[in-house]
Design a protein around this motif. Structure first.
Motif, PDB file in Angstrom:
ATOM      1  N   ILE A 184       0.833  -1.203   0.000  1.00  0.00           N
ATOM      2  CA  ILE A 184       0.000   0.000   0.000  1.00  0.00           C
ATOM      3  C   ILE A 184       0.869   1.255   0.000  1.00  0.00           C
ATOM      4  O   ILE A 184       0.626   2.200  -0.745  1.00  0.00           O
ATOM      5  CB  ILE A 184      -0.968  -0.010   1.204  1.00  0.00           C
ATOM      6  CG1 ILE A 184      -2.033  -1.095   0.998  1.00  0.00           C
ATOM      7  CG2 ILE A 184      -1.633   1.344   1.376  1.00  0.00           C
ATOM      8  CD1 ILE A 184      -2.908  -1.355   2.196  1.00  0.00           C
ATOM      9  N   LEU A 186       3.642   1.598  -1.284  1.00  0.00           N
ATOM     10  CA  LEU A 186       4.248   1.759  -2.606  1.00  0.00           C
ATOM     11  C   LEU A 186       3.214   2.164  -3.654  1.00  0.00           C
ATOM     12  O   LEU A 186       3.551   2.311  -4.828  1.00  0.00           O
ATOM     13  CB  LEU A 186       4.946   0.458  -3.027  1.00  0.00           C
ATOM     14  CG  LEU A 186       6.174   0.108  -2.188  1.00  0.00           C
ATOM     15  CD1 LEU A 186       6.633  -1.305  -2.459  1.00  0.00           C
ATOM     16  CD2 LEU A 186       7.304   1.086  -2.458  1.00  0.00           C
ATOM     17  N   GLY A 187       1.959   2.298  -3.237  1.00  0.00           N
ATOM     18  CA  GLY A 187       0.960   2.831  -4.158  1.00  0.00           C
ATOM     19  C   GLY A 187      -0.145   1.870  -4.536  1.00  0.00           C
ATOM     20  O   GLY A 187      -0.977   2.201  -5.380  1.00  0.00           O
ATOM     21  N   ALA A 188      -0.168   0.675  -3.946  1.00  0.00           N
ATOM     22  CA  ALA A 188      -1.222  -0.280  -4.290  1.00  0.00           C
ATOM     23  C   ALA A 188      -2.476   0.022  -3.473  1.00  0.00           C
ATOM     24  O   ALA A 188      -2.379   0.302  -2.284  1.00  0.00           O
ATOM     25  CB  ALA A 188      -0.763  -1.705  -4.008  1.00  0.00           C
TER      26      ALA A 188
ATOM     27  N   PHE B  54      -1.655   4.732   7.893  1.00  0.00           N
ATOM     28  CA  PHE B  54      -2.175   3.427   8.311  1.00  0.00           C
ATOM     29  C   PHE B  54      -3.025   3.527   9.567  1.00  0.00           C
ATOM     30  O   PHE B  54      -3.749   2.606   9.913  1.00  0.00           O
ATOM     31  CB  PHE B  54      -1.037   2.435   8.532  1.00  0.00           C
ATOM     32  CG  PHE B  54      -0.278   2.139   7.274  1.00  0.00           C
ATOM     33  CD1 PHE B  54      -0.955   1.784   6.126  1.00  0.00           C
ATOM     34  CD2 PHE B  54       1.105   2.230   7.246  1.00  0.00           C
ATOM     35  CE1 PHE B  54      -0.268   1.515   4.954  1.00  0.00           C
ATOM     36  CE2 PHE B  54       1.791   1.969   6.081  1.00  0.00           C
ATOM     37  CZ  PHE B  54       1.106   1.614   4.934  1.00  0.00           C
ATOM     38  N   PRO B  74      -3.689   5.944   2.338  1.00  0.00           N
ATOM     39  CA  PRO B  74      -2.228   5.747   2.387  1.00  0.00           C
ATOM     40  C   PRO B  74      -1.593   5.468   1.011  1.00  0.00           C
ATOM     41  O   PRO B  74      -0.480   5.909   0.750  1.00  0.00           O
ATOM     42  CB  PRO B  74      -2.051   4.552   3.332  1.00  0.00           C
ATOM     43  CG  PRO B  74      -3.399   3.947   3.478  1.00  0.00           C
ATOM     44  CD  PRO B  74      -4.387   5.031   3.248  1.00  0.00           C
ATOM     45  N   HIS B  75      -2.332   4.758   0.141  1.00  0.00           N
ATOM     46  CA  HIS B  75      -1.699   4.427  -1.147  1.00  0.00           C
ATOM     47  C   HIS B  75      -1.644   5.608  -2.091  1.00  0.00           C
ATOM     48  O   HIS B  75      -1.015   5.546  -3.141  1.00  0.00           O
ATOM     49  CB  HIS B  75      -2.384   3.218  -1.793  1.00  0.00           C
ATOM     50  CG  HIS B  75      -3.813   3.447  -2.168  1.00  0.00           C
ATOM     51  ND1 HIS B  75      -4.841   3.353  -1.274  1.00  0.00           N
ATOM     52  CD2 HIS B  75      -4.378   3.744  -3.359  1.00  0.00           C
ATOM     53  CE1 HIS B  75      -5.983   3.592  -1.902  1.00  0.00           C
ATOM     54  NE2 HIS B  75      -5.725   3.830  -3.157  1.00  0.00           N
ATOM     55  N   PHE B  79       4.427   8.026  -0.044  1.00  0.00           N
ATOM     56  CA  PHE B  79       5.524   8.020   0.926  1.00  0.00           C
ATOM     57  C   PHE B  79       6.200   6.649   0.867  1.00  0.00           C
ATOM     58  O   PHE B  79       5.531   5.628   0.858  1.00  0.00           O
ATOM     59  CB  PHE B  79       5.019   8.231   2.358  1.00  0.00           C
ATOM     60  CG  PHE B  79       4.306   9.540   2.589  1.00  0.00           C
ATOM     61  CD1 PHE B  79       4.378  10.552   1.640  1.00  0.00           C
ATOM     62  CD2 PHE B  79       3.600   9.757   3.753  1.00  0.00           C
ATOM     63  CE1 PHE B  79       3.725  11.770   1.854  1.00  0.00           C
ATOM     64  CE2 PHE B  79       2.951  10.970   3.971  1.00  0.00           C
ATOM     65  CZ  PHE B  79       3.006  11.974   3.021  1.00  0.00           C
ATOM     66  N   GLY B 101       6.624  -0.657  -6.914  1.00  0.00           N
ATOM     67  CA  GLY B 101       5.988   0.661  -6.870  1.00  0.00           C
ATOM     68  C   GLY B 101       5.963   1.330  -8.238  1.00  0.00           C
ATOM     69  O   GLY B 101       5.020   2.036  -8.582  1.00  0.00           O
ATOM     70  N   LEU B 104       3.260  -0.215 -10.435  1.00  0.00           N
ATOM     71  CA  LEU B 104       1.941   0.329 -10.110  1.00  0.00           C
ATOM     72  C   LEU B 104       1.745   1.704 -10.743  1.00  0.00           C
ATOM     73  O   LEU B 104       0.629   2.101 -11.043  1.00  0.00           O
ATOM     74  CB  LEU B 104       1.770   0.443  -8.595  1.00  0.00           C
ATOM     75  CG  LEU B 104       1.669  -0.862  -7.820  1.00  0.00           C
ATOM     76  CD1 LEU B 104       1.724  -0.594  -6.340  1.00  0.00           C
ATOM     77  CD2 LEU B 104       0.381  -1.590  -8.165  1.00  0.00           C
TER      78      LEU B 104
END
Lengths: 280, 345
Positions: A184, A186-188, B54, B74-75, B79, B101, B104
């Motif tokens: 998450i 990392l952007g997922a 989170f 958060p996604h 960060f 990352g 994505l």
């Protein structure tokens, strides 16, 4: 210094006892398989042990049953086999489809909820199968629904759920929340994190569950015995009625095929989950 | 000229009835390395997880570059985070981990490959891109986790006790490397640790937390030299917290001696003094000293003593020499006036 009593690599005093128990265990569990396999090669008209002479005639009979139209019985062995496979397929898809999200939710949720749910899903294991069969029959008859193949598929799903759930749960145990959070961060999206991280790591457990569902459903007899109809019947039911009506060894030859397939699948499960999950 | 990158305003967090963080105000400058330092259970990890998204704050705001990100998922924050367990994906190779990352973000394959190579060079681990994560050593995993977080060119670089699993020598090397990396990338960094040496080694700004409250936020040397309260003095380095009194000349009276340090408080008021163990020097006397040595140990470069004086046990640290006092010796204590912090009790 090694103590002689312990089962060391040379064997100690216990060696004899251990060997005896092992032989006894193997004998008890393997004997039916061995007897069936030997008898399937019999040349005689009826089943009797040990056979007086050997032949492959009953294997030929099985081949004939599968290739020729059989007008003597209402449901042919081909129809039963197809039904068995379709039921097994439905059971595999639905039980894993239910258990993957369920295992995820239980593993990430509160511990108490998890323990309660696990108990609930294990209940079909402790009910006597005959009782389950009667119960499902009563439900199906009182609802008067035209269920078709689902008459058999639904009880089978109830029966395999505990096995599939156990496998999925133990697969979830090793997957820490931090792995998902890492994805998450990392952007997922949360769903993407589950798809990219959780599912691949659960794969062994899911596959083991699938194979369990297949074996249990394909071999199930007791509940199906209550639920089958003239139109919808499975291979074990066909084999039973065939054995009751004529005690010829063709069903035994068929059994050998099924046993071989089962053994193959069990070996596959063992390879897949090697050390990662528990079967029971 | 420093510019605020992340601004934490009045942040509070409570779990059920436990107040984990209360009213945290913190400004993080662009490119700064901030360490959140405190004992376990002080709320430092909770604060980091709120920054990462989170956990959700009960009250307060997070502002990044002037934009309110308090409720941003958060996604979507972008960060990079290094977790305590590192959380490398075990089913992926090193390269797949680092490029996850980027994948994505729909970066082209060529670009992904270049970036992986670049980062592996930066963390001094070239040629391991195709290895499975399970084949790496502890230190290598550490570097891969850092590379993975930096690969997405994060707006903030967050680390949750990333070095705690390493052995002392490796940790030492990684600290230096981490600092070097952070400076070459110029990325604003927040690191959580309970290890004060690590914090002092890495931080531009040290934030000492205890019981969910910021005790002091200042550059490390300042926190060390001028602790804001007895807790900070005790937590950062070893300080002796001793009861003291304001004398009739409004100076600090300590262990019955007048230290000559002037204080604000009216005469007679009881105070607390934090005295660093290295701010005390010992002089052996034949008799009538202030204290008696009860413990002495030569640690090589320095010697540590415990001195029993006026009913207190005082920790003293100083250069080793042949003339050093040993157990049972009577000593005079001399305080380095600049290194004593005075607090109202």
């Amino acid at each position: 210094m090694r103590v002689g009593l312990l089962p060391t690599d040379r064997g100690g005093s216990y060696r004899f006892v251990i060997m005896l128990l092992a032989i006894l265990g193997i004998l008890v569990s393997a004997l039916p398989v061995v007897v069936v396999t030997i008898m399937s090669f019999s040349a005689a008209e009826t089943s009797g042990f040990p056979p007086e002479s050997y032949s492959l005639r009953w294997y030929g009979e099985v081949a004939r049953l599968f290739t020729n139209e059989d007008s003597s019985s209402a449901q042919s062995v081909v129809d039963s086999t197809v039904t068995s496979l379709v039921v097994a397929l439905i059971v595999m898809v639905i039980s894993t489809g239910v258990c993957i999200p369920l295992a995820y939710a239980l593993a990430r949720g509160e511990r108490r909820v998890r323990e309660g749910m696990e108990l609930l899903f294990t209940l079909p294991l402790v009910f006597p199968l005959v009782m389950l069969g009667i119960a499902f029959l009563l439900i199906a008859e009182s609802l008067k629904l035209e269920l078709g193949i689902w008459r058999i598929a639904i009880p089978h799903i109830a029966l395999v759920l505990p096995f599939v759930l156990r496998n999925c749960l133990s697969a979830m145990n090793g997957i820490s929340v931090e792995l998902e959070e890492a994805a998450i961060s990392l952007g997922a999206s949360p769903m993407r994190a589950i798809w990219d991280v959780v599912i691949p790591l659960m794969k062994a457990g899911i596959l083991a569950g699938l194979i369990f569902a297949l074996i249990i459903s394909f071999n199930e007899f007791t509940i199906t015995f209550f639920m089958y109809t003239i139109d919808v019947s499975t291979l074990p039911i066909w084999m039973y009625s065939r054995t009751v009506s004529s005690l010829d060894p063709s069903t035994l030859a068929l059994s050998v095929f099924i046993i071989a397939a089962d053994v193959l699948l069990i070996v596959l499960v063992d390879k897949l989950i090697a050390g990662k999950g528990n079967l029971f | 000229m420093s510019e605020t990158h992340l601004n934490i305003e009045g942040l509070s967090k409570s779990f059920d009835n436990v107040q984990a963080l209360s009213n945290i105000d913190l400004k993080v400058d662009r490119g700064a390395f901030v360490c959140l330092l405190g004992p376990s259970g002080c709320g430092k990890t909770t604060l980091l997880r709120i920054i990462a998204g989170f956990e959700r704050a009960t009250a307060g705001k997070l502002v990044l570059d002037g934009a309110d990100i308090t409720n941003l998922a958060p996604h979507k924050r972008g960060f990079g985070m290094v977790f305590q367990s590192l959380a490398l994906f075990p089913h992926m190779s090193v390269a797949e981990n680092i490029s996850y990352g980027l994948k994505l973000r729909k970066t082209s394959r060529v670009e992904q490959k270049d970036r992986v190579e670049e980062l592996l060079n930066v963390v001094e681990l070239p040629h391991i891109a195709d290895r499975p994560v399970s084949a790496l050593s502890g230190g290598q995993r550490q570097r891969v986790a850092i590379a993975r977080a930096l690969a997405i060119r994060p707006k903030l670089f967050l680390l949750d006790e990333p070095l705690s699993a390493l052995d002392a020598k490796l940790r030492d090397n990684m600290q230096i490397e981490l600092r070097r990396l952070q400076q070459s990338f110029g990325v604003t960094t927040v690191l959580v640790t309970h290890d004060q040496t690590e914090a002092m080694m890495l931080a531009d700004e040290l934030v000492v937390l205890s019981d969910g409250v910021i005790q002091q936020a200042a550059p490390p040397s300042q926190v060390y030299r001028f602790p804001a309260n007895p807790f900070v003095a005790d937590f950062i380095g070893s300080a002796n917290i001793l009861p003291a009194v304001s004398t009739s000349q409004k100076t600090l009276g300590l262990l019955g001696m007048n230290t000559g340090i002037s204080v604000q408080q009216a005469p007679g008021i009881t105070l607390q003094a934090a005295v660093r163990s290295e701010a005390i020097s010992l002089r052996r006397v034949e008799s009538g000293g202030t204290g008696t040595i009860s413990f002495a140990r030569d640690l090589g470069p320095v010697t540590e003593w415990l001195v029993q004086a006026a009913g207190h046990e005082i920790r003293v640290r100083g250069a080793s020499s042949a003339a050093s006092p040993t157990v049972g010796d009577q000593v005079e204590l001399k305080f380095d006036q600049d290194r004593i912090s005075v607090f109202a009790s």
